[in-house]
Design a protein around this motif. Sequence first.
Motif, short mmCIF file in Angstrom:
data_model
loop_
_atom_site.label_atom_id
_atom_site.label_comp_id
_atom_site.label_asym_id
_atom_site.label_seq_id
_atom_site.Cartn_x
_atom_site.Cartn_y
_atom_site.Cartn_z
N GLY A 77 114.37 24.62 -4.40
CA GLY A 77 113.92 25.95 -4.81
C GLY A 77 113.43 25.90 -6.25
O GLY A 77 113.78 24.98 -7.01
N ALA A 78 112.63 26.91 -6.61
CA ALA A 78 112.21 27.00 -8.01
C ALA A 78 113.42 27.15 -8.91
O ALA A 78 113.40 26.73 -10.08
N ALA A 79 114.49 27.73 -8.37
CA ALA A 79 115.68 27.98 -9.19
C ALA A 79 116.22 26.68 -9.79
O ALA A 79 116.69 26.67 -10.93
N PHE A 82 114.49 25.62 -13.13
CA PHE A 82 114.89 26.25 -14.40
C PHE A 82 116.02 25.44 -15.06
O PHE A 82 116.03 25.24 -16.27
N PHE A 102 112.22 37.51 -13.99
CA PHE A 102 113.34 36.93 -13.24
C PHE A 102 114.35 36.40 -14.26
O PHE A 102 113.96 35.77 -15.26
N ASN A 146 108.13 38.92 -11.59
CA ASN A 146 109.19 39.67 -10.95
C ASN A 146 110.05 40.26 -12.08
O ASN A 146 110.46 39.49 -12.95
N ASP A 170 106.18 30.53 -14.22
CA ASP A 170 106.85 30.64 -12.92
C ASP A 170 105.90 31.32 -11.95
O ASP A 170 105.70 32.53 -12.01
N ALA A 172 106.31 31.55 -8.66
CA ALA A 172 107.01 31.64 -7.37
C ALA A 172 106.29 32.55 -6.38
O ALA A 172 106.37 32.34 -5.17
N PHE A 173 105.58 33.57 -6.90
CA PHE A 173 104.89 34.53 -6.02
C PHE A 173 103.37 34.41 -6.11
O PHE A 173 102.66 35.32 -5.68
N SER A 203 107.41 28.21 -5.50
CA SER A 203 108.48 28.36 -4.52
C SER A 203 107.86 28.44 -3.14
O SER A 203 106.81 29.06 -2.96
N THR A 205 109.95 29.56 -0.74
CA THR A 205 110.98 30.33 -0.04
C THR A 205 110.58 31.77 0.24
O THR A 205 111.21 32.42 1.07
N LYS A 206 109.54 32.27 -0.44
CA LYS A 206 109.22 33.70 -0.35
C LYS A 206 108.31 33.96 0.85
O LYS A 206 108.72 34.55 1.83
N ARG A 214 115.96 26.20 0.62
CA ARG A 214 115.88 25.78 -0.78
C ARG A 214 114.77 24.73 -0.99
O ARG A 214 115.02 23.52 -0.94
N ILE A 215 113.57 25.20 -1.21
CA ILE A 215 112.47 24.27 -1.45
C ILE A 215 111.42 24.91 -2.38
O ILE A 215 111.00 26.04 -2.19
C1 LIG Z 1 110.22 35.06 -9.99
C2 LIG Z 1 111.12 34.14 -9.26
N1 LIG Z 1 111.08 32.84 -9.55
C3 LIG Z 1 111.87 31.96 -8.91
C4 LIG Z 1 112.74 32.37 -7.95
C5 LIG Z 1 113.59 31.36 -7.26
O1 LIG Z 1 113.05 31.04 -6.04
P1 LIG Z 1 113.61 29.88 -5.12
O2 LIG Z 1 114.13 30.54 -3.89
O3 LIG Z 1 112.44 29.00 -4.86
O4 LIG Z 1 114.67 29.18 -5.88
C6 LIG Z 1 112.84 33.72 -7.61
C7 LIG Z 1 113.78 34.18 -6.57
O5 LIG Z 1 114.01 35.36 -6.41
C8 LIG Z 1 112.00 34.62 -8.29
O6 LIG Z 1 112.03 35.94 -8.01
#
Ligand SMILES: Cc1ncc(COP(=O)(O)O)c(C=O)c1O
Length: 350
Positions: A77-79, A82, A102, A146, A170, A172-173, A203, A205-206, A214-215
Amino acid sequence: MGTVVRVLLGHHGDAEVGPGLVDLAVNVRQAPLPPWLSDPVTASLSTLAAYPDGATARAAVAARHGLPPSSVLLTAGAAQAFVLIAQAFRAATHPVVVHPQFTEPEAALLAAGHRVTRVLLPPPYTLDPTLVPPSADLVFVGNPTNPTSVLHPSSALADMARPGRILVVDEAFADTTLGPSGEPEPESLAHRTDVPGLIVLRSLTKTWALAGLRIGYALAAPDVIARLAAVQPLWPVSTPALAAAAACATPVAVAAEAEIAHSLAADRAHLVSRLAEIPTVTIAAVPQSSFVLLQIPGADKIRLTLRAAGFATRRGDTFPGLGPDFIRIAVRDPATTDAFVEALKAAIPG
Ligand SMILES: Cc1ncc(COP(=O)(O)O)c(C=O)c1O
């Protein structure tokens, strides 16, 4: 910073959902996996005795973005990225997080012992690069962001790069965004190799409803990727997650992503037009992603009434720069939106 700050930063939409509630709190698309995605993930289950090998997925992701594999790091995941960045760049002396955004980048920085400077964008939350102090050597910004759903121009982001600065964008979206002529990901920096110190996070995952798998991945110059890889745990991404990463990088997946972004835009326009019926509801910023930030007097109490009526929404007050009058809601299909808008009308004290 204190424990309370860390608890607030650690709050996410998944804590708001519960049995029987319509989920508008988590920005993960609700859809079954298409066969081109579920088939390879399922097939990978027959190879779980072997340790994961990320080479194929890394090459596929690199090809998708027109980059060499050495510019890609697959992450849980992107998480996870970080945390890797906060650890790999421990020597940074002036980390800056551009809020509202985020909260995990700041949480990861604090956990790694950094002292964080917050830059708070004022409404309507559009990026002003001049607010970032020149001495900032590690900067985090979200695009689209976000919880505001604002899409910043790629030129403003690229302008924030400096020699000696790591600039983390980031994205992710990013795959939820469209340009004025409907072109996908109009402000993405994913393919850029000319921006010094750039790290783009993505990400899967969205849009692909893979939050539990988790990717995600980081894109950056090979020397930066090597620094992140050096602090990554061994075998960080499971074999099914690698199968998903490879599948989501194909032309079929990229075309499907754009189609989803178009249907999301129609669903979002419906949501925005229905919300306009309620005079006390303000859409806090121009939404360009899969969620909308609302400002409503007393939103903290309205959120609880909505919950009692069966709708989980995301509280806004845990985001630095926002407060109790904010809630974030996911864009869903028109029928869900219509039911939500009626519940919101009823929840607002008359
Ligand atoms: C803006 C943003 N970045 C990263 C993430 C993390 O995403 P991931 O599920 O890929 O870890 C989230 C998850 O809510 C997010 O909102």
